[in-house]
Design a protein around this motif. Structure first.
Motif, mmCIF file in Angstrom:
data_model
loop_
_atom_site.group_PDB
_atom_site.id
_atom_site.type_symbol
_atom_site.label_atom_id
_atom_site.label_comp_id
_atom_site.label_asym_id
_atom_site.label_seq_id
_atom_site.Cartn_x
_atom_site.Cartn_y
_atom_site.Cartn_z
ATOM 1 N N MET A 185 0.840 -1.192 0.000
ATOM 2 C CA MET A 185 0.000 0.000 0.000
ATOM 3 C C MET A 185 0.872 1.238 0.000
ATOM 4 O O MET A 185 1.832 1.317 0.756
ATOM 5 C CB MET A 185 -0.885 0.008 1.253
ATOM 6 C CG MET A 185 -1.837 -1.159 1.300
ATOM 7 S SD MET A 185 -2.435 -1.467 2.961
ATOM 8 C CE MET A 185 -3.396 -0.019 3.215
ATOM 9 N N PRO A 186 0.508 2.211 -0.862
ATOM 10 C CA PRO A 186 1.309 3.433 -0.889
ATOM 11 C C PRO A 186 1.095 4.226 0.399
ATOM 12 O O PRO A 186 -0.020 4.303 0.894
ATOM 13 C CB PRO A 186 0.740 4.197 -2.077
ATOM 14 C CG PRO A 186 -0.638 3.673 -2.240
ATOM 15 C CD PRO A 186 -0.641 2.261 -1.761
ATOM 16 N N LEU A 187 2.161 4.775 0.947
ATOM 17 C CA LEU A 187 2.018 5.671 2.099
ATOM 18 C C LEU A 187 2.172 7.109 1.608
ATOM 19 O O LEU A 187 1.206 7.770 1.282
ATOM 20 C CB LEU A 187 3.068 5.350 3.170
ATOM 21 C CG LEU A 187 2.808 4.089 3.974
ATOM 22 C CD1 LEU A 187 3.959 3.762 4.890
ATOM 23 C CD2 LEU A 187 1.525 4.256 4.798
ATOM 24 N N GLU A 188 3.382 7.560 1.513
ATOM 25 C CA GLU A 188 3.584 8.865 0.881
ATOM 26 C C GLU A 188 4.973 8.842 0.246
ATOM 27 O O GLU A 188 5.896 8.213 0.759
ATOM 28 C CB GLU A 188 3.448 10.022 1.867
ATOM 29 C CG GLU A 188 4.563 10.194 2.843
ATOM 30 C CD GLU A 188 4.568 9.055 3.828
ATOM 31 O OE1 GLU A 188 5.615 8.397 3.922
ATOM 32 O OE2 GLU A 188 3.528 8.798 4.462
ATOM 33 N N GLU A 189 5.055 9.469 -0.886
ATOM 34 C CA GLU A 189 6.312 9.538 -1.627
ATOM 35 C C GLU A 189 6.946 8.150 -1.783
ATOM 36 O O GLU A 189 6.304 7.230 -2.271
ATOM 37 C CB GLU A 189 7.264 10.526 -0.945
ATOM 38 C CG GLU A 189 6.655 11.932 -0.966
ATOM 39 C CD GLU A 189 7.476 12.922 -0.162
ATOM 40 O OE1 GLU A 189 8.646 12.629 0.076
ATOM 41 O OE2 GLU A 189 6.931 13.982 0.203
ATOM 42 N N GLU A 190 8.170 8.007 -1.270
ATOM 43 C CA GLU A 190 8.896 6.753 -1.495
ATOM 44 C C GLU A 190 8.444 5.614 -0.588
ATOM 45 O O GLU A 190 8.836 4.472 -0.790
ATOM 46 C CB GLU A 190 10.406 6.956 -1.265
ATOM 47 C CG GLU A 190 11.083 7.877 -2.230
ATOM 48 C CD GLU A 190 10.966 9.326 -1.779
ATOM 49 O OE1 GLU A 190 10.380 9.555 -0.705
ATOM 50 O OE2 GLU A 190 11.422 10.203 -2.509
ATOM 51 N N ASN A 191 7.669 5.944 0.419
ATOM 52 C CA ASN A 191 7.363 4.922 1.409
ATOM 53 C C ASN A 191 6.140 4.093 1.028
ATOM 54 O O ASN A 191 5.109 4.633 0.635
ATOM 55 C CB ASN A 191 7.113 5.570 2.761
ATOM 56 C CG ASN A 191 8.359 6.217 3.301
ATOM 57 O OD1 ASN A 191 9.453 5.666 3.149
ATOM 58 N ND2 ASN A 191 8.212 7.401 3.882
ATOM 59 N N ILE A 192 6.290 2.789 1.158
ATOM 60 C CA ILE A 192 5.118 1.938 0.997
ATOM 61 C C ILE A 192 4.990 1.038 2.215
ATOM 62 O O ILE A 192 5.960 0.725 2.897
ATOM 63 C CB ILE A 192 5.198 1.068 -0.279
ATOM 64 C CG1 ILE A 192 6.469 0.226 -0.282
ATOM 65 C CG2 ILE A 192 5.129 1.915 -1.522
ATOM 66 C CD1 ILE A 192 6.529 -0.745 -1.429
ATOM 67 N N LEU A 193 3.755 0.671 2.470
ATOM 68 C CA LEU A 193 3.495 -0.235 3.581
ATOM 69 C C LEU A 193 3.273 -1.621 3.027
ATOM 70 O O LEU A 193 2.506 -1.797 2.066
ATOM 71 C CB LEU A 193 2.255 0.218 4.350
ATOM 72 C CG LEU A 193 1.804 -0.726 5.466
ATOM 73 C CD1 LEU A 193 2.784 -0.695 6.625
ATOM 74 C CD2 LEU A 193 0.399 -0.367 5.944
ATOM 75 N N MET A 194 3.940 -2.571 3.593
ATOM 76 C CA MET A 194 3.718 -3.950 3.186
ATOM 77 C C MET A 194 3.031 -4.679 4.330
ATOM 78 O O MET A 194 3.537 -4.731 5.452
ATOM 79 C CB MET A 194 5.050 -4.610 2.875
ATOM 80 C CG MET A 194 4.914 -6.058 2.508
ATOM 81 S SD MET A 194 6.542 -6.676 2.062
ATOM 82 C CE MET A 194 6.221 -7.256 0.417
ATOM 83 N N VAL A 195 1.867 -5.217 4.040
ATOM 84 C CA VAL A 195 1.158 -6.007 5.043
ATOM 85 C C VAL A 195 1.299 -7.467 4.657
ATOM 86 O O VAL A 195 0.989 -7.853 3.533
ATOM 87 C CB VAL A 195 -0.335 -5.628 5.103
ATOM 88 C CG1 VAL A 195 -1.053 -6.481 6.133
ATOM 89 C CG2 VAL A 195 -0.488 -4.161 5.429
ATOM 90 N N LEU A 196 1.787 -8.235 5.597
ATOM 91 C CA LEU A 196 2.001 -9.657 5.338
ATOM 92 C C LEU A 196 1.063 -10.447 6.229
ATOM 93 O O LEU A 196 1.046 -10.275 7.448
ATOM 94 C CB LEU A 196 3.458 -10.015 5.665
ATOM 95 C CG LEU A 196 3.815 -11.485 5.752
ATOM 96 C CD1 LEU A 196 3.693 -12.147 4.393
ATOM 97 C CD2 LEU A 196 5.231 -11.655 6.305
ATOM 98 N N ILE A 197 0.257 -11.293 5.588
ATOM 99 C CA ILE A 197 -0.640 -12.140 6.371
ATOM 100 C C ILE A 197 -0.162 -13.574 6.226
ATOM 101 O O ILE A 197 0.009 -14.060 5.111
ATOM 102 C CB ILE A 197 -2.084 -12.025 5.872
ATOM 103 C CG1 ILE A 197 -2.527 -10.572 5.944
ATOM 104 C CG2 ILE A 197 -3.018 -12.907 6.694
ATOM 105 C CD1 ILE A 197 -3.873 -10.321 5.324
ATOM 106 N N THR A 198 0.086 -14.217 7.351
ATOM 107 C CA THR A 198 0.580 -15.589 7.250
ATOM 108 C C THR A 198 -0.564 -16.581 7.454
ATOM 109 O O THR A 198 -1.634 -16.224 7.966
ATOM 110 C CB THR A 198 1.660 -15.883 8.308
ATOM 111 O OG1 THR A 198 1.031 -16.084 9.572
ATOM 112 C CG2 THR A 198 2.655 -14.740 8.399
ATOM 113 N N LYS A 199 -0.307 -17.772 7.037
ATOM 114 C CA LYS A 199 -1.321 -18.819 7.189
ATOM 115 C C LYS A 199 -1.609 -19.089 8.654
ATOM 116 O O LYS A 199 -2.674 -19.592 9.012
ATOM 117 C CB LYS A 199 -0.843 -20.105 6.509
ATOM 118 C CG LYS A 199 -0.727 -19.945 5.009
ATOM 119 C CD LYS A 199 -0.101 -21.157 4.372
ATOM 120 C CE LYS A 199 -1.123 -22.252 4.143
ATOM 121 N NZ LYS A 199 -0.505 -23.394 3.414
#
Lengths: 344, 344
Positions: free
Chosen positions: B141-155
């Motif tokens: 997911m885009p946050l702002e400018e260069e930063n993105i958020l990665m959400v990891l969902i595990t089994k």
DNA sequence: GTTAGCACTCGACGAGGTAGAGTGCTAACA
DNA sequence: TGTTAGCACTCTACCTCGTCGAGTGCTAAC
């Protein structure tokens, strides 16, 4: 009897000496102190007066004098002086906020560690609850069957996850639509006044996604409310063992027990945010376990509104000048950091 | 000299008695004990033998006997018996896993609290590191400018967030594409052997998203690795104050200090996962601060592979039977819980 | 092999005695 | 009138000594 210049000077010296040594201060020690040029006998007379006024007491007849809590209060209110921090120390504090630009939560965790390290007392940091934050973006993601994951990103760069359980398995396309509506409603809004705002905005929008939206909203609010339990980071609990006042195992036990209770700490840190800096000495603390401690807290803010607290716990014989100076600087840095995040 | 039946019986009784009372056990006390029908004098002879063999020692000449660590070892290996838990206790444990069906992290936190509560010792729980988990789904997911958020969902129903900073602002459409490729590659794969798998799969796919993908992958790996620092939940540290062996403030201090160091605890809990249940008594502990403690740990597993540890810290005079019984049951419940999550 | 009896050992505890720190009071001094 | 030196006094910390009691090891009898 009045507190003339000389009495104040003597009291000031006794407080400073006792903070250093934790030993009752005698008249001879004082008279030898640079800055006081009167004989031990005279000092004894003055000390007798100060004792009568309640600023000093003797642990036993033939011991020196120890400052009372009233003395610390006077010291804090009138005598002590805040000073500028050492440049190296300032840099150390600033570097924490430089290194954790992208995640406020981490910066706050680090603040607790830093504060305990540089003061050598136990530090407490109350992180902002959900209600203090402002929504930037919400994402609903299907997990399995009825469960969906809600990721909330705030403008303050705090990321929160909630798992929400619906009454029926969610259709992905529908979820997407609900997500869009939610984002339109929540965008830039404070999470505190969620209720009113949401109700209004949603009414204004089409009722297309009605059923599911109706269900998601209260669940979201509930999850938010639950996660709103304020989190307190406590660091350096073991530091209390360095102070002779906690050499008694029962005292140490009681304090450590209290420091391990999130709800006690949360109350302690959120019960008075009216002033920027708060110093509670001994009995001034409401919580029983802290009645022989001093607690210094400072609030940090978003747009002038208090959202959290940083604080230090130690014996009443605390190094007030230094701790206040540190907290003052730290709070300003934290404020600046958060406002940078918001305006980015 | 051999350990005949009677010596074992006497040793067993001394250990049990000492665990209860923390007082050296005398011959008279023992001879009055139900189950032992020999005179104090005979017991004295036997105790002298046991002392010679290294199972007992006397704090001073005219005191009773105290079990040595060798005695505890014998007790743990041969004498003690695991028993079935009380039904109420079993239900209490089970209810934790019923109440936190949707979030493994919360279940694990609660496990630590539960374990300390029911054993009255300090509990430690090592949560699975990222490397033990299996990817279910990734969302960028885009946050702002260069930063993105990665959400990891595990089994296993663990949700992790990473903030990743790219070299240039991310285009949302491109991010979406990269996200898709990532999901195709990662879906159902173990996070441990990420490197090889990813490289292969990505090569096999079109190089369309090349540049950005090339950048995201190492950043993701780095973030994963950082978050892989194993987290240990420690609860009930204050419980150690209940034991007379920690009445000495220095001992208490050293232990509390060690218990506050994540890296010490992580080492302690992850250094031997070869057996299901591990009991380390006093000097058997490698870490200095734990050399007058006993540590009982049990590993919990995914598909037979150890991924985490639950444990209890207390004085060497620990209630081994009870703690082992509890840990045994708890571990099984935790295993069952995780496998339920995986098969859902 | 087991037991009763007994002298012995050692720590816990309280009493008594000493040293030292610090006081309050008094009388002399500026 | 405020300040100071001198001195008797008080109290704790610390040590020693003596007593008590728990528990032992050894010996001799069963």
């Amino acid at each position: 009897m009045a507190l003339d210049e000389r009495k104040l000077k003597i009291l000031d010296t006794i407080v400073k000496e006792y903070i250093q040594t934790a030993e009752p201060v005698g008249s001879r020690t004082l008279s030898k102190n640079a800055g006081i040029n009167i004989s031990a006998a005279t000092i004894r007379n003055e000390m007798a007066d100060l004792e009568e006024m309640g600023y000093l007491y003797q642990p036993h007849t033939s011991a020196g004098r120890v400052p009372s809590e009233k003395a610390y209060r006077l010291y804090v209110d009138q005598l002590m002086q805040i000073f500028e921090l050492d440049q190296l120390l300032e840099d150390e504090i600033k570097s924490v906020y430089m290194n954790y630009m992208n995640e406020l939560t981490k910066a706050i965790e680090q603040t607790a560690a830093l504060l305990s390290r540089i003061t050598n007392y136990t530090s407490l940091v109350l992180a902002p609850g959900a209600r203090s934050l402002n929504c930037k973006y919400v994402k609903l993601m299907p997990l399995e069957e009825e469960n969906i994951l809600m990721v909330l990103i705030t403008k303050e760069k705090i990321v929160k996850n909630f798992v929400i359980t619906l009454s029926a398995p969610a259709d992905e396309a529908q979820l997407e639509k609900v997500n869009n509506v939610l984002n339109i409603c929540l965008k830039d809004s404070s999470l505190a006044d969620l209720s009113d705002q949401l109700a209004d905005k949603i009414d204004a929008l089409s009722h297309e996604e009605g059923v599911m939206l109706q269900e998601v909203i209260p669940l979201f609010k509930k999850a938010l409310l639950e996660s709103d339990k304020e989190v307190v980071y406590a660091e350096g609990m073991d530091k209390i063992f360095n102070f002779p006042e906690f050499a008694d195992i029962d005292k140490a036990k009681r304090l450590i027990e209290a420091l391990n209770k999130q709800n006690v700490l949360a109350n302690l840190l959120s019960d008075d945010t009216s002033s920027d800096m708060n110093i509670r000495i001994g009995e001034e603390n409401q919580v029983e376990a802290f009645k022989d401690c001093s607690l210094i807290t400072a609030t940090y803010k978003i747009n002038g509104r208090p959202i959290g607290t940083v604080g230090v716990v130690g014996p009443t014989r605390m190094n007030y000048d230094y701790v206040v100076s540190v907290l003052d600087f730290l709070r300003e840095e934290l404020n600046a950091h958060i406002s940078r995040l918001l305006n980015e």
